[in-house]
Write an enzyme that holds these catalytic residues in place. Structure first.
Site, short mmCIF file in Angstrom:
data_model
loop_
_atom_site.label_atom_id
_atom_site.label_comp_id
_atom_site.label_asym_id
_atom_site.label_seq_id
_atom_site.Cartn_x
_atom_site.Cartn_y
_atom_site.Cartn_z
N GLY A 48 0.56 -1.46 0.21
CA GLY A 48 -0.07 0.22 -0.11
C GLY A 48 0.75 1.32 0.16
O GLY A 48 0.31 2.36 -0.51
N ASP A 107 -3.03 1.25 11.58
CA ASP A 107 -4.56 0.99 12.00
C ASP A 107 -4.29 0.44 13.62
O ASP A 107 -4.14 1.18 14.42
CB ASP A 107 -4.90 -0.25 11.06
CG ASP A 107 -6.54 -0.56 11.24
OD1 ASP A 107 -6.91 -0.22 12.32
OD2 ASP A 107 -7.27 -0.71 10.15
C1 PRP Z 1 -1.99 -2.62 5.69
C2 PRP Z 1 -1.05 -1.28 5.85
C3 PRP Z 1 -0.21 -1.66 6.90
C4 PRP Z 1 -1.12 -2.48 7.83
C5 PRP Z 1 -1.74 -1.60 9.06
O1 PRP Z 1 -1.38 -3.44 4.77
O2 PRP Z 1 -0.50 -0.85 4.70
O3 PRP Z 1 0.91 -2.35 6.54
O4 PRP Z 1 -2.10 -2.89 6.96
O5 PRP Z 1 -2.43 -2.33 9.74
P1 PRP Z 1 -2.12 -2.49 11.49
O6 PRP Z 1 -1.54 -1.30 11.73
O7 PRP Z 1 -3.27 -3.26 12.11
O8 PRP Z 1 -1.09 -3.71 11.28
P2 PRP Z 1 -2.13 -4.75 4.27
O9 PRP Z 1 -1.93 -5.86 5.13
O10 PRP Z 1 -3.64 -4.25 4.27
O11 PRP Z 1 -1.41 -4.96 2.93
P3 PRP Z 1 -1.15 -3.93 1.73
O12 PRP Z 1 -0.18 -2.77 2.08
O13 PRP Z 1 -0.41 -4.79 0.73
O14 PRP Z 1 -2.42 -3.60 1.17
#
Ligand code: PRP
Length: 180
Positions: A48, A107
């Site tokens: 992301g 998050d």
């Molecule tokens: C999302 C974002 C962070 C993580 C945040 O990645 O890019 O890495 O989630 O969440 P957290 O604070 O609860 O750990 P995702 O796993 O959706 O993968 P992506 O970046 O490939 O979309």
């Protein structure tokens, strides 16, 4: 009002490209000041963060830096220490480096919490976090509070500017919020 429909959900534009650019510039200015005398290593957390990272590093002023990438999946396993799975492992030596982790969104903070522990173990001299979006009400790990934040957000689902819906919509140049 620009809208997007994806898999039965309706999204409305929340941050325009111009507003995003202002947020990115504000973060880049702060990092540029703080790292004036250093040579930071930016660790971009795939997937992301690639859009934010591309804009952020080009908005830095008078900074000599390096950029590398990592893709992790973090979860708590049966053990109490937690696990970090490296889908794309770190390619760069971080020993004695001033690291800035770049995220699209923080998050619960689990990813950052575990990534920081990992980078500390590899000998990073300092570790800070820059994120485009931060959900303060969802944060479960104190040490995952980002140092540089583009925008705070409540617990709504967002897409665009790198953020996906089942892998799609990362290419939107604005950030959209789901409408109930
Ligand atoms: C999302 C974002 C962070 C993580 C945040 O990645 O890019 O890495 O989630 O969440 P957290 O604070 O609860 O750990 P995702 O796993 O959706 O993968 P992506 O970046 O490939 O979309």
């Amino acid at each position: 009002m620009k809208t997007i429909d994806e898999q039965g959900y309706h999204f409305e534009e929340w941050l325009t490209p111009q507003e995003i650019a202002q947020d990115v510039a504000q973060v880049a200015d702060r990092i540029s000041k703080d790292y004036q005398e250093k040579e930071p290593l930016f660790v971009v957390v795939l997937n992301g963060a690639f859009v934010f990272a591309a804009d952020l590093i080009r908005a830095l002023k008078d900074i000599r830096c390096e950029v590398t990438f990592i893709r992790v999946s973090s979860y708590w396993g049966m053990s109490s220490t937690g696990k970090l799975e490296f889908i794309v492992p770190l390619q760069q030596v971080v020993d004695n480096r001033d690291v800035v982790i770049v995220e699209d969104i923080v998050d619960t903070g689990l990813t950052i919490h575990q990534l920081k522990a990992h980078l500390r173990g590899l000998g990073a001299a300092s570790i800070r976090v820059a994120t485009m979006l931060f959900k303060p009400r969802k944060l479960e790990y104190d040490d995952a509070k980002p140092d540089y934040i583009g925008r705070e957000i409540t617990d709504e689902f967002v897409i665009g500017y790198g953020l996906d819906f089942d892998g799609f919509e990362r290419n939107l140049d604005a950030i959209y919020k789901v409408k109930e």
